[in-house]
Design a protein around this motif. Structure first.
Motif, PDB file in Angstrom:
ATOM      1  N   SER A  83       0.868  -1.191   0.000  1.00 50.35           N
ATOM      2  CA  SER A  83       0.000   0.000   0.000  1.00 50.35           C
ATOM      3  C   SER A  83       0.895   1.228   0.000  1.00 50.35           C
ATOM      4  O   SER A  83       2.085   1.150   0.352  1.00 50.35           O
ATOM      5  CB  SER A  83      -0.903   0.034   1.243  1.00 50.35           C
ATOM      6  N   SER A  85       0.591   3.533   2.113  1.00 47.92           N
ATOM      7  CA  SER A  85       0.913   3.720   3.537  1.00 47.92           C
ATOM      8  C   SER A  85       2.164   2.935   3.919  1.00 47.92           C
ATOM      9  O   SER A  85       3.016   3.433   4.666  1.00 47.92           O
ATOM     10  CB  SER A  85      -0.255   3.268   4.417  1.00 47.92           C
ATOM     11  N   PHE A 110      -3.825  13.211   1.802  1.00 47.44           N
ATOM     12  CA  PHE A 110      -4.698  12.096   2.158  1.00 47.44           C
ATOM     13  C   PHE A 110      -4.408  11.751   3.625  1.00 47.44           C
ATOM     14  O   PHE A 110      -3.241  11.788   4.049  1.00 47.44           O
ATOM     15  CB  PHE A 110      -4.424  10.893   1.241  1.00 47.44           C
ATOM     16  N   THR A 112      -3.779   9.279   5.438  1.00 51.76           N
ATOM     17  CA  THR A 112      -2.687   8.364   5.797  1.00 51.76           C
ATOM     18  C   THR A 112      -1.355   9.106   5.930  1.00 51.76           C
ATOM     19  O   THR A 112      -0.522   8.762   6.771  1.00 51.76           O
ATOM     20  CB  THR A 112      -2.611   7.210   4.754  1.00 51.76           C
ATOM     21  N   THR A 156       0.794  16.057  -1.576  1.00 48.46           N
ATOM     22  CA  THR A 156      -0.086  15.323  -2.490  1.00 48.46           C
ATOM     23  C   THR A 156      -0.192  16.114  -3.792  1.00 48.46           C
ATOM     24  O   THR A 156      -0.371  17.331  -3.774  1.00 48.46           O
ATOM     25  CB  THR A 156      -1.476  15.087  -1.848  1.00 48.46           C
ATOM     26  N   PHE A 160      -7.392  14.622  -2.818  1.00 45.97           N
ATOM     27  CA  PHE A 160      -8.474  13.634  -2.962  1.00 45.97           C
ATOM     28  C   PHE A 160      -9.851  14.223  -2.707  1.00 45.97           C
ATOM     29  O   PHE A 160     -10.848  13.675  -3.120  1.00 45.97           O
ATOM     30  CB  PHE A 160      -8.246  12.462  -1.982  1.00 45.97           C
ATOM     31  N   ASP A 185       3.023  12.305  -3.043  1.00 49.86           N
ATOM     32  CA  ASP A 185       1.976  11.290  -3.092  1.00 49.86           C
ATOM     33  C   ASP A 185       1.182  11.552  -4.371  1.00 49.86           C
ATOM     34  O   ASP A 185       0.423  12.510  -4.462  1.00 49.86           O
ATOM     35  CB  ASP A 185       1.091  11.425  -1.845  1.00 49.86           C
ATOM     36  N   LYS A 211      -6.361   2.977  -8.614  1.00 51.10           N
ATOM     37  CA  LYS A 211      -7.168   4.078  -9.144  1.00 51.10           C
ATOM     38  C   LYS A 211      -6.906   4.231 -10.651  1.00 51.10           C
ATOM     39  O   LYS A 211      -7.342   3.412 -11.445  1.00 51.10           O
ATOM     40  CB  LYS A 211      -6.890   5.357  -8.370  1.00 51.10           C
TER      41      LYS A 211
HETATM   42  C1  LIG Z   1      -3.812  10.605  -2.433  1.00 53.29           C
HETATM   43  C2  LIG Z   1      -3.926   9.275  -1.740  1.00 53.29           C
HETATM   44  N1  LIG Z   1      -2.887   8.808  -1.028  1.00 53.29           N
HETATM   45  C3  LIG Z   1      -2.939   7.638  -0.380  1.00 53.29           C
HETATM   46  C4  LIG Z   1      -4.087   6.865  -0.404  1.00 53.29           C
HETATM   47  C5  LIG Z   1      -4.138   5.596   0.396  1.00 53.29           C
HETATM   48  O1  LIG Z   1      -3.277   4.655  -0.077  1.00 53.29           O
HETATM   49  P1  LIG Z   1      -3.097   3.239   0.640  1.00 53.29           P
HETATM   50  O2  LIG Z   1      -4.446   2.793   1.091  1.00 53.29           O
HETATM   51  O3  LIG Z   1      -2.530   2.385  -0.467  1.00 53.29           O
HETATM   52  O4  LIG Z   1      -2.167   3.421   1.754  1.00 53.29           O
HETATM   53  C6  LIG Z   1      -5.186   7.301  -1.149  1.00 53.29           C
HETATM   54  C7  LIG Z   1      -6.390   6.461  -1.214  1.00 53.29           C
HETATM   55  O5  LIG Z   1      -7.460   6.871  -1.552  1.00 53.29           O
HETATM   56  C8  LIG Z   1      -5.105   8.540  -1.817  1.00 53.29           C
HETATM   57  O6  LIG Z   1      -6.147   9.019  -2.509  1.00 53.29           O
END
Ligand SMILES: Cc1ncc(COP(=O)(O)O)c(C=O)c1O
Length: 385
Positions: A83, A85, A110, A112, A156, A160, A185, A211
């Motif tokens: 992931s 994360s 995001f 995380t 980012t 999102f 990100d 995505k």
């Molecule tokens: C910009 C962004 N970063 C990270 C994530 C989460 O990633 P992961 O669940 O693979 O850690 C998302 C998920 O929607 C996202 O939109």
């Protein structure tokens, strides 16, 4: 630029379009025939050989190279992680926060990204959030927060929740002047246009496959700039992070000299088959073509929403694949659109309409027709002309 005929041919490879108007790639990419075939291929190798690990390890290395090519990196600069994360955590674990303590990040990250660095507070990190002005965070806001205490700037690319695209190059330039590292990100943008990681200039980059890369959950890629790799020692580790995982040496830690050192356990093999097919499809269509189609669709939706007087949260000068419209009751709008087989999603007060190359102008018109029927649920700037 693709012709309408070409777009329809691409669209026909995504069976969902025979039933739905799918506009939710920002959440999960639509399933194509080739990605489905990729997953079937994995199952076939498993059926045929039982445990074809040599073949699967070859696939794992092949996909590393395919992703590296997509972002114009070297395969050795790419780690395969389960992931985004997991990739961010591995990098966060390499910081000791002694000489530099600050982690500077915007409130559009995001969640995380916040969570991973906040969890580093126990190890000495001081996390500073940059506030947005409306739906934007400008480089000047970063400039005020960056200093010689700053260790890392997570950022980012596309937000999102409102679709805002930040100025990565300028933020990176400013962070580097202060001696800080930049962690991009790109999950909400990767797969929608050409990427050249070297010209972006960032130090770390993460994106997952579910995505706009059109594949399955459970796989992400972490890029680490070549000349940084050997200076970074993660405290999260495992056998796939070692120089030779198949040495089966329990008593020594011998981290790979490549970005693989940021991995940990057995790679997600089924997802690699899916990702390989998704990346190949994007390459076959052409990232420039994808970008042009997405831009056309986003601009058409924006023009239509403006005519209807709907407040658009996505700043117009930075719009990417995700256009976000402000609602009074986002759940009710999603439900109304679902009655017309339109699949979108919401975050807070924003209706998220996200485009990929398989979408058409007719999709946009259908959304606008549907929105016309629920203007009472939208935030309006003016009455329609
Ligand atoms: C910009 C962004 N970063 C990270 C994530 C989460 O990633 P992961 O669940 O693979 O850690 C998302 C998920 O929607 C996202 O939109």
């Amino acid at each position: 630029m693709l012709t309408e005929r070409e777009i329809h041919k691409i669209r026909s490879r995504f069976p969902i379009f025979s039933r739905k108007i799918y506009l939710n790639s920002c959440s999960q990419g639509a399933l194509s025939d080739v990605v489905e075939a990729g997953i079937q291929e994995y199952l076939r190798t498993w059926h045929d050989a039982g445990s074809p690990w040599d073949l699967w390890v070859q696939k794992y290395e092949a996909v590393r190279a395919e992703f590296a090519r997509l972002i114009a990196a070297q395969p050795d600069e790419v780690a395969i992680v389960p992931s985004a994360s997991a990739g961010i955590n591995s990098i966060a674990s390499t910081f000791d926060f002694t000489a530099r303590k600050k982690v500077v990040l915007g409130e559009f990250e995001f969640p995380t990204m916040g969570h991973v660095w906040l969890a580093q507070q126990r190890r000495g990190a001081v996390v500073e959030f940059i506030q947005a002005h409306g739906d934007e965070i400008t480089p000047s806001s970063y400039a005020r927060a960056l200093d010689k205490q700053t260790a890392v700037v997570p950022v980012t690319h596309v937000c999102f929740k409102n679709g805002f695209r930040c100025d990565v190059q300028e933020i990176t330039r400013m962070a580097h002047v202060q001696g800080a590292l930049v962690f991009l990100d790109d999950y909400q943008d990767c797969g929608t246009r050409p990427i050249n990681i070297k010209s972006l200039g960032v130090d770390f980059y993460v994106s997952g496959t579910l995505k706009y890369l059109l594949a399955a959950p459970g796989l992400a890629f972490l890029y680490v700039r070549q000349d940084l790799i050997s200076s970074l020692t993660p405290t999260i580790s495992g056998w796939f992070a070692q120089s030779n995982p198949f040495a089966f040496d329990v008593q020594h830690l011998d981290l790979a000299p490549a970005a693989r050192r940021f991995e940990s356990g057995t790679p997600p093999i089924p997802n690699l088959y899916a990702a390989s097919a998704g990346i190949a499809l994007l390459q076959e269509i052409g990232l420039e073509n994808i970008e042009a189609q997405i831009r056309l669709l986003a601009q058409t939706l924006i023009a239509g929403a403006r005519e209807l007087g709907i407040h658009i949260k996505s700043p117009l000068s930075t719009v990417g694949p995700l256009v976000v419209l402000q609602c009074q009751n986002v759940e009710a709008v999603i439900a109304r659109l679902a009655e017309r087989n339109i699949v979108v999603s919401g975050r807070h007060d924003g209706l998220r309409v996200s485009f990929h190359v398989h979408n058409t102008l007719e999709d946009v018109q259908e959304v606008l027709r549907a929105l016309k029927g629920c203007l009472d649920l939208m935030v309006r700037e003016h009455q329609p002309a």
